[in-house]
Write an enzyme that holds these catalytic residues in place. Sequence first.
Site, PDB file in Angstrom:
ATOM      1  N   CYS A 406       0.822  -1.222   0.000  1.00 16.99           N
ATOM      2  CA  CYS A 406       0.000   0.000   0.000  1.00 16.99           C
ATOM      3  C   CYS A 406       0.851   1.265   0.000  1.00 16.99           C
ATOM      4  CB  CYS A 406      -0.955  -0.028   1.186  1.00 16.99           C
ATOM      5  SG  CYS A 406      -0.149  -0.100   2.802  1.00 16.99           S
ATOM      6  N   HIS A 455      -2.894   0.680   6.998  1.00 17.83           N
ATOM      7  CA  HIS A 455      -3.139   0.723   5.555  1.00 17.83           C
ATOM      8  C   HIS A 455      -3.204   2.175   5.097  1.00 17.83           C
ATOM      9  CE1 HIS A 455      -4.258  -0.794   1.705  1.00 17.83           C
ATOM     10  NE2 HIS A 455      -5.495  -0.332   1.731  1.00 17.83           N
ATOM     11  N   GLU A 467      -5.997   1.431  -4.193  1.00 19.26           N
ATOM     12  CA  GLU A 467      -5.236   0.788  -3.131  1.00 19.26           C
ATOM     13  C   GLU A 467      -4.557  -0.474  -3.622  1.00 19.26           C
ATOM     14  OE1 GLU A 467      -7.574  -0.877  -0.004  1.00 19.26           O
ATOM     15  OE2 GLU A 467      -9.114  -1.660  -1.346  1.00 19.26           O
TER      16      GLU A 467
END
Length: 494
Positions: A406, A455, A467
């Site tokens: 990420c 994240h 993402e």
Amino acid sequence: MKRHTRFGFGHRKFPGGLSRGVRLLIGLGVVGALVGGTPVPAAAVPPPPPNPSDSEIAQAQAQVRAGVGQVSDLIEQVAAADQQLAQLDNEVAIKREAVNKALVDLQNARAAAEVAAGVAAASEQALRDAGTQIELAQKDFDEYARASYTRGTNASTISAYLGAEGPSDVLDRAMVLKLVADSQKSMLDGLQRARTEQANRDSEARKAKQLADEAADRAAALKSAAEQAIAVAQSALQDQEVAKEQIEAARASAQARLDSARSNVVGLQGQREAYIAWDEQRREEEARQAAAEAAAGEAAARVAADEAARQRAADLAAQQPSHTAIDDDAGGYTTGDTKSTPKSRTWGNTRPTGSAAIETVIDRGLSQLGVQYAWGGGDENGPTKGIRDGGVADSYGDFNKVGFDCSGLMIYAFAGIGISLPHYSGYQYTAGKQVPSKDMRRGDMIFWGPNASRHVALYLGDGQMLEAPQSGSRVKISPVRWDGMTPYAVRMVS
């Protein structure tokens, strides 16, 4: 008495006796040299650069907008193709398991058929054995019957009676003979019943074998149908993969055209700015030239005025009876250096700002759609090989995959506008301006977990985000997940 007049002009001395006409010609020559004979030099101005029209720039910008729309549509088509591929993958997996089930059912049915065949064979053998026993018993019974007939109906009874020692012995022997006859008949009847029961069991065994054979045939047919279904599903999957590749090729081509259109806009705008700068320089040079010419005119007027004064002095001197020395210390004349250094201007690439920068970041991130997830992967130049984590990522083999995690995806996206980010979401959380998550806008980074440690994704607007989710997945567009989001988003571009 000889008259002698001396004139001072600069540092040159003219001897007396020059006529008035000669002196006038000399003065006019000086003026002519200042005004017309030697022009005031002008600074060199380069030829004008191209100056694109407003319509050309507007047309180029329209091409960019159209290109962005086309690329966005193709990106959505790629995402839809990915979803279709995932669905087809699931269907293939289900049909593959259906084939496995059919194989197991077929094996079980065949095993049952083999057992039924064995039972039927054993039953047939038992039936044959029972028939053999009945034949032997029937033979014994028949021999007994024949012997009774040959010796007479009561031969055996009379013989038994003749050998008896008394009435009771005769009665005992008669009962024995009756029991023997009854036993033979009973045994024969029992064998007949056993054969009948065995015949029934044999019929049931043959029926069971028939049913087992039919079940095996049905299982074989289901296996064939399952194999055909998986072949169809795999063909559909391959067709979808080809279609996706075609869409991705179209997206790459559209992206190239978009990049070219953007470069064209930048080039036209640069030409416009260069032309404006050139025009400013031209105006400055024209102003300096006009100032220089005006200064030269003023100098010429001063020379003419001085010459007129000298002439008047010469006339007065000619009227004097004695020597008169007239000195003119007017000295030299200068026009003054009116040249100035043109304003310098530095041209070159600068970091884009505003919506252009945001779109660059988003386009750069969207260009990686479909790239596989690799924990620890990704840098400013693109996807890289993942690293070991000693746990979940290792179980997916991320250390042998080339892709993004990420935070690596964020590094790559923002590197397109010259922003360098650390490879850790927690540090990226403090890399820019923090704004409330409810006020986030397109191009902001959004985070999850304590101190943004879990994240990070790129907000695209309209409730969508870009993402790299987790091991086993790929870079994709997802709906924004509000659960667990940090209270702030991070804005890197104002």
